[in-house]
Design a protein around this motif. Structure first.
Motif, PDB file in Angstrom:
ATOM      1  N   SER A  95      -5.925   0.087  -3.946  1.00  0.00           N
ATOM      2  CA  SER A  95      -5.876   1.489  -3.517  1.00  0.00           C
ATOM      3  C   SER A  95      -7.025   1.829  -2.592  1.00  0.00           C
ATOM      4  O   SER A  95      -6.891   2.756  -1.791  1.00  0.00           O
ATOM      5  CB  SER A  95      -5.812   2.476  -4.688  1.00  0.00           C
TER       6      SER A  95
ATOM      7  N   GLY B  36      -5.371   1.036   0.488  1.00  0.00           N
ATOM      8  CA  GLY B  36      -4.385   2.065   0.816  1.00  0.00           C
ATOM      9  C   GLY B  36      -5.047   3.323   1.353  1.00  0.00           C
ATOM     10  O   GLY B  36      -4.611   3.891   2.348  1.00  0.00           O
ATOM     11  N   GLU B  37      -6.112   3.725   0.695  1.00  0.00           N
ATOM     12  CA  GLU B  37      -6.813   4.936   1.132  1.00  0.00           C
ATOM     13  C   GLU B  37      -7.401   4.720   2.527  1.00  0.00           C
ATOM     14  O   GLU B  37      -7.333   5.596   3.387  1.00  0.00           O
ATOM     15  CB  GLU B  37      -7.902   5.276   0.112  1.00  0.00           C
TER      16      GLU B  37
ATOM     17  N   ARG C  77      -2.462  -3.673   6.022  1.00  0.00           N
ATOM     18  CA  ARG C  77      -1.284  -3.052   5.401  1.00  0.00           C
ATOM     19  C   ARG C  77      -0.563  -4.042   4.489  1.00  0.00           C
ATOM     20  O   ARG C  77      -0.295  -3.730   3.326  1.00  0.00           O
ATOM     21  CB  ARG C  77      -0.342  -2.498   6.463  1.00  0.00           C
TER      22      ARG C  77
ATOM     23  N   HIS D 269      -2.605  -4.515   1.382  1.00  0.00           N
ATOM     24  CA  HIS D 269      -2.400  -3.424   0.428  1.00  0.00           C
ATOM     25  C   HIS D 269      -1.132  -3.642  -0.393  1.00  0.00           C
ATOM     26  O   HIS D 269      -1.166  -3.628  -1.628  1.00  0.00           O
ATOM     27  CB  HIS D 269      -2.331  -2.100   1.193  1.00  0.00           C
ATOM     28  N   THR D 270      -0.016  -3.853   0.282  1.00  0.00           N
ATOM     29  CA  THR D 270       1.242  -3.909  -0.450  1.00  0.00           C
ATOM     30  C   THR D 270       1.278  -5.128  -1.374  1.00  0.00           C
ATOM     31  O   THR D 270       1.720  -5.041  -2.517  1.00  0.00           O
ATOM     32  CB  THR D 270       2.450  -3.954   0.500  1.00  0.00           C
TER      33      THR D 270
ATOM     34  N   GLU E 146       8.210  -7.572   4.930  1.00  0.00           N
ATOM     35  CA  GLU E 146       7.491  -6.922   3.846  1.00  0.00           C
ATOM     36  C   GLU E 146       7.625  -7.655   2.521  1.00  0.00           C
ATOM     37  O   GLU E 146       8.718  -8.043   2.102  1.00  0.00           O
ATOM     38  CB  GLU E 146       7.981  -5.487   3.701  1.00  0.00           C
TER      39      GLU E 146
ATOM     40  N   SER F 226       8.689   4.759  -1.425  1.00  0.00           N
ATOM     41  CA  SER F 226       8.022   3.563  -1.968  1.00  0.00           C
ATOM     42  C   SER F 226       6.984   3.949  -3.001  1.00  0.00           C
ATOM     43  O   SER F 226       6.848   3.298  -4.037  1.00  0.00           O
ATOM     44  CB  SER F 226       7.316   2.779  -0.869  1.00  0.00           C
ATOM     45  N   HIS F 227       6.218   4.982  -2.708  1.00  0.00           N
ATOM     46  CA  HIS F 227       5.158   5.345  -3.644  1.00  0.00           C
ATOM     47  C   HIS F 227       5.696   6.100  -4.848  1.00  0.00           C
ATOM     48  O   HIS F 227       5.199   5.945  -5.953  1.00  0.00           O
ATOM     49  CB  HIS F 227       4.064   6.135  -2.923  1.00  0.00           C
TER      50      HIS F 227
ATOM     51  N   TYR G 142       4.772   3.868  -7.700  1.00  0.00           N
ATOM     52  CA  TYR G 142       3.646   4.555  -8.310  1.00  0.00           C
ATOM     53  C   TYR G 142       4.114   5.482  -9.428  1.00  0.00           C
ATOM     54  O   TYR G 142       3.780   5.299 -10.592  1.00  0.00           O
ATOM     55  CB  TYR G 142       2.892   5.342  -7.230  1.00  0.00           C
TER      56      TYR G 142
ATOM     57  N   TYR H  34       1.078  13.269  -2.281  1.00  0.00           N
ATOM     58  CA  TYR H  34       1.452  12.144  -1.413  1.00  0.00           C
ATOM     59  C   TYR H  34       2.951  12.185  -1.130  1.00  0.00           C
ATOM     60  O   TYR H  34       3.395  12.171   0.030  1.00  0.00           O
ATOM     61  CB  TYR H  34       1.065  10.839  -2.122  1.00  0.00           C
TER      62      TYR H  34
ATOM     63  N   GLY I 257      -4.069  10.684  -1.789  1.00  0.00           N
ATOM     64  CA  GLY I 257      -4.533   9.316  -2.008  1.00  0.00           C
ATOM     65  C   GLY I 257      -5.921   9.280  -2.631  1.00  0.00           C
ATOM     66  O   GLY I 257      -6.204   8.438  -3.484  1.00  0.00           O
TER      67      GLY I 257
ATOM     68  N   GLU J 230       9.872   0.576   9.952  1.00  0.00           N
ATOM     69  CA  GLU J 230       9.191   1.838  10.212  1.00  0.00           C
ATOM     70  C   GLU J 230       8.961   1.991  11.702  1.00  0.00           C
ATOM     71  O   GLU J 230       8.815   0.999  12.412  1.00  0.00           O
ATOM     72  CB  GLU J 230       7.854   1.864   9.461  1.00  0.00           C
TER      73      GLU J 230
END
Ligand code: HEM
Ligand code: HEM
Lengths: 464, 329
Positions: A43, A46-47, A70, A73-74, A136, A351-352, A356, A398, A437, B109
């Motif tokens: 995170s 992500g932030e 990116r 992060h994922t 991805e 996605s989040h 999340y 978010y 975030g 995207e």
């Protein structure tokens, strides 16, 4: 500690330690602790990525570039955080519901090491510009992902043997979901990484399958299976309907498998494949309603227990997000709405809200429900409350900012305005995302601290 | 044998495992093989050169594809980006090497614009270099990452160096910005991204593509935004010292439009305007836009930002197109 807390019901303390197996406790704690570190790291990434949208020149070193971080992060939140967090709980649930010791603890320790090495190596490689191909969630090159899959194989073996040697004749429903998730994910990862049928556009056909099955056949069944254990356990009553769980299971397996192509609606992959995906996306309402309904009906009448617990509110939120965000996914698959939302930030909101609001909240609920009962160490209730509210408010900010922003972005494109206008439209929403975030990130720091506070070493020290 | 899923773990997990394998073959591997069998590169496409291939590798490893799609959908909203993508557009993609698989370029995207046909919109290498070095130097509101590390700062560049004319506000102190091999490869790849016609389809001839629906004046504004504004500025102000402003420009405001038309059709290089000499070439648009589109965008330029020159028609453009470069110059 009779503190006057007008905003929160006083939480009940746990009454007893339910398990005395110290070896298993250490193992589970190790998984949960590693998961919490990856969550914090993921995170922070992500932030940082989120802030970059407001300040694009923030950090120009190649390692800090958006396109490299990116995928870092994922992949960190997928394979480091959520996967380890779920496995931690599964290592408890499977032996417990089979009423048998975990078949082989050492193998589980080896797996933990391998997963950590795999995620770490994958991130270092991504930061150095080594990406499998940019699709991805399969950005780790095959030797790195291979290590992860071998770890899953070892765990599958251990858990399978545990179930196989169970004392009771019935295979509890949780073990349907959990074991299936392991088996499906192994098939999925192998399919995704074999190259022979992935030249040209075929790669995209596999990508649609992989990307959706990653969330639908790994995270979703795992957390659902865990919830089938933790929810009744924490409420101290049986699940509302066992057969609804079974129905949801089979429909999940068949329908979810067929909907991957909805990530590429209007793309040049075969039209029939897209249509099948859209139809079964609607079919997903069956397992979705069966699953959520089952959980909510189990909770009915226990509102007080939920409010007094510090783990059950997480599970409640997770179930609600499961319903709303998956339902949202079905709408995104319709051609009429996909036309507006595809390629926009609406997808990021989805996605989040899923990974999340749904997956992560259920893992938190299980972790807070389990660890104190294993170690006898409770986190400070206030801090759990802060975690809960920061995470919830954070994800709502978010999710809603990007749902609105993404819709405006899509409409802006349709209006035919110059492209750069759509970027300007989003700027204030991106700022809101960074604010949401920040709350989320803060809540994760607290979660990591809470996990530490529930740790067994500390308990041993107190005892000594 | 116990045929009860609830009690027979072998039966349960076997069904779950092999059932999923079967589903995987039906929904993923089978279709993938079918697509692969039917994949033919488009007739007029060519393989990437070695340098462009290196550029594609950089495109993947830098993760450009998280923000840029290469997938034009058969929808009106996508028309500014080119003709709808066809399977053949991707047919030449294959695993990059032993470690890395086929690049997935379609993207999910569109934080930035689609790049399937970007070389047709931004064919100027110089613009691309500046944009890569610092996107905000040419697109003020861009949120794209600056790839400054793909450039070197040299006090005295050699004769073979590509010196990037970064506008003064963004130029680093202490020397000239020189492209490294990485930047050159990446730009070479970007400049290769030009859609080829699908055999037998109407896109074979230049047909309106920049516009989509709407009136001609809307079409002109749209083409300007997607193809001209990068260099000449969204409000016609140009990019100081690099690309000339069109606001108040003598050719754009001249009553006789023929030079204006000729410049758009055939491009221009090395001209001095209002005492500033512009070294960077303007690309020709004769094969990128139809007469009607060129007339529309020219009229947009002639009537915006305080400019007020007489309008042109597509016949005017057609005439000068026929006369050719020599006739008009
Ligand atoms: C502090 C918390 C977080 C922040 C600020 C954050 C921010 C971001 C940002 C900025 C992106 C890139 C969006 C874009 O390219 O437009 C992203 C992508 C993503 N994040 Fe997060 N994130 C956070 C936590 C998480 C967690 C905990 C998970 C999963 C459990 C997660 C899952 C994802 C996924 C799946 C994507 C890819 C989305 C897509 O391509 O559709 N994030 N995140
Ligand atoms: C009924 C169930 C669901 C349906 C029909 C569905 C549908 C969709 C669709 C159509 C997209 C693509 C949107 C677009 O690109 O325009 C998408 C993206 C995504 N979904 Fe779902 N979804 C469902 C449930 C879930 C669940 C349960 C999770 C997580 C556990 C999840 C995680 C994601 C993620 C991470 C993405 C982003 C991937 C990307 O980058 O495109 N979804 N979903």
């Amino acid at each position: 500690m009779p503190v006057n807390r007008p905003l929160a019901a006083k939480k009940t303390h746990i009454d007893r330690i339910i398990d005395e197996d110290y070896g298993l406790t250490r193992l589970i704690y190790a998984y949960a602790a590693c998961a919490s570190y990856w969550l914090v790291f993921g995170s922070i990434l992500g932030e940082y990525l989120g802030i970059r949208f407001a300040f694009p020149d923030f950090g120009v070193h190649p390692w800090l570039s958006f396109g490299r971080l990116r995928p870092a992060h994922t992949n960190v939140v997928f394979w480091g955080w959520a996967s380890l967090g779920m496995i931690a709980l599964a290592l408890y649930v499977v032996p417990r519901t089979s009423q048998r010791k975990l078949y082989n603890e050492r193998l589980a320790w080896v797996s933990l090491g391998m997963i950590n090495i795999s995620v770490f190596a994958g991130v270092v490689l991504l930061m150095n510009g080594v990406s499998n191909g940019g699709q991805e969630y399969r950005e780790f090159i095959w030797p790195v992902m291979g290590l992860f899959v071998v770890a899953l194989l070892l765990l599958t073996y251990t858990l399978f043997q545990t179930v196989a040697k169970r004392i009771i004749p019935e295979i509890y429903i949780s073990n349907w979901y959990i074991m299936a998730a392991f088996l499906w994910t192994i098939v999925l990862a192998v399919t995704a990484y074999l190259p022979w049928y992935q030249y040209g556009l075929s790669e995209t056909v596999i990508q649609g399958y992989y990307m959706h099955m990653g969330v639908g056949m790994w995270f979703t069944p795992m957390v659902l299976g865990l919830t089938y254990y933790f929810l009744p356990k924490l409420l101290n009553k049986p699940i509302y309907s066992y057969s609804l769980g079974v129905l949801a299971f089979w429909t999940q397996m068949v329908f979810y498998s067929l909907i991957g192509a909805h990530h590429f609606v209007f793309s040049p992959i075969p039209w029939w494949l897209q249509t099948v995906a859209i139809i079964f996306s609607v079919g997903m309402f069956i397992p979705l309603v069966a699953g959520t309904g089952n959980f909510l009906l189990t909770m009915r009448g226990s509102e007080g227990t939920i409010a007094r617990s510090y783990s059950l509110p997480f599970i409640f939120v997770g179930v609600i997000f499961y319903f709303l965000a998956s339902g949202q996914g079905t709408f995104e698959a319709f051609r009429s709405l996909n036309r507006i939302w595809h390629f926009t930030n609406f997808t990021i909101a989805h996605s989040h809200m899923t990974m999340y609001g749904f997956v992560s909240f259920l893992i938190w609920g299980g972790t807070y429900g389990l660890l104190p009962r294993l170690t006898g160490r409770e986190p400070r209730h206030v801090l759990v409350g802060v975690h809960f509210w920061f995470a919830l408010v954070g994800i709502l900010i978010y999710g809603f900012s990007l749902m609105i922003g993404g819709t405006e972005q899509g409409e802006n494109w349709i209006s035919g305005a110059p492209f750069i206008d759509s970027v300007k439209v989003l700027s204030s929403y991106w700022l809101w995302r960074a604010i949401g975030g920040s709350l989320m990130l803060l809540s994760h720091l607290i979660f990591a601290y809470n996990v530490h506070a529930m740790g067994p070493q500390a308990a041993a020290k107190v005892a000594a | 044998m116990n045929l009860n899923f609830h009690e027979n773990h072998r039966l349960l997990y076997g069904t779950v495992f092999f059932g999923f394998v079967v589903l995987t073959v039906i929904i993923a591997i089978g279709p993938a093989l079918w697509v692969q069998d039917h994949n033919r590169p488009l007739q007029r496409s060519r393989p990437l050169t070695e340098q462009e291939q290196r550029g594609l590798d950089i495109y993947v490893s830098e993760g450009c594809l998280y923000c840029h799609s290469q997938q034009v959908r058969p929808l009106d909203v996508d028309s500014p980006f080119g003709r709808p993508s066809a399977p053949g557009d991707y047919a030449r993609l294959k695993p990059q090497d032993l470690w890395r698989m086929t690049p997935g370029l379609l993207g999910t995207e569109r934080t930035g614009p689609d790049l399937s046909d970007v070389a047709a919109r931004q064919s100027s290498a110089t613009w691309n270099y500046i944009h890569l070095f610092e996107p905000r130097a040419v697109v003020k509101d861009s949120v794209m990452q600056a790839y400054a590390w793909m450039f070197e700062i040299k006090a005295s560049p050699g004769p073979d160096d590509i010196v990037v004319p970064v506008p003064p506000d963004y130029a680093p102190p202490g020397g000239h910005v020189v492209a490294t091999q990485k930047a050159k490869d990446l730009i070479a790849y970007l400049l290769s991204l030009k859609q080829v016609p699908i055999p037998g389809s109407t896109t074979e001839t230049a047909q309106p593509r920049g516009g989509g629906a709407g009136t001609t004046s809307e079409m002109g504004a749209r083409i300007y935004a997607s193809r001209c504004a990068g260099c000449h500025g969204q409000y016609g102000g140009g990019t100081p010292g690099v690309f000339p402003p069109l606001k108040g420009d003598p050719v754009v405001t001249a009553p006789d439009p023929s030079r204006h038309i000729a410049t758009v059709l055939f491009g221009l290089r090395g001209k001095t305007i209002n005492g500033v000499s512009y070294a960077v070439a303007m690309p020709a648009h004769k094969s990128l836009l139809s007469d009607a589109e060129i007339a529309a965008v020219i009229n947009h330029e002639r009537t915006s930002w305080g400019n007020n020159a007489p309008a042109v028609t597509s016949e005017d453009v057609e005439k000068i197109r026929k006369e050719g470069k020599e006739g008009s110059d």
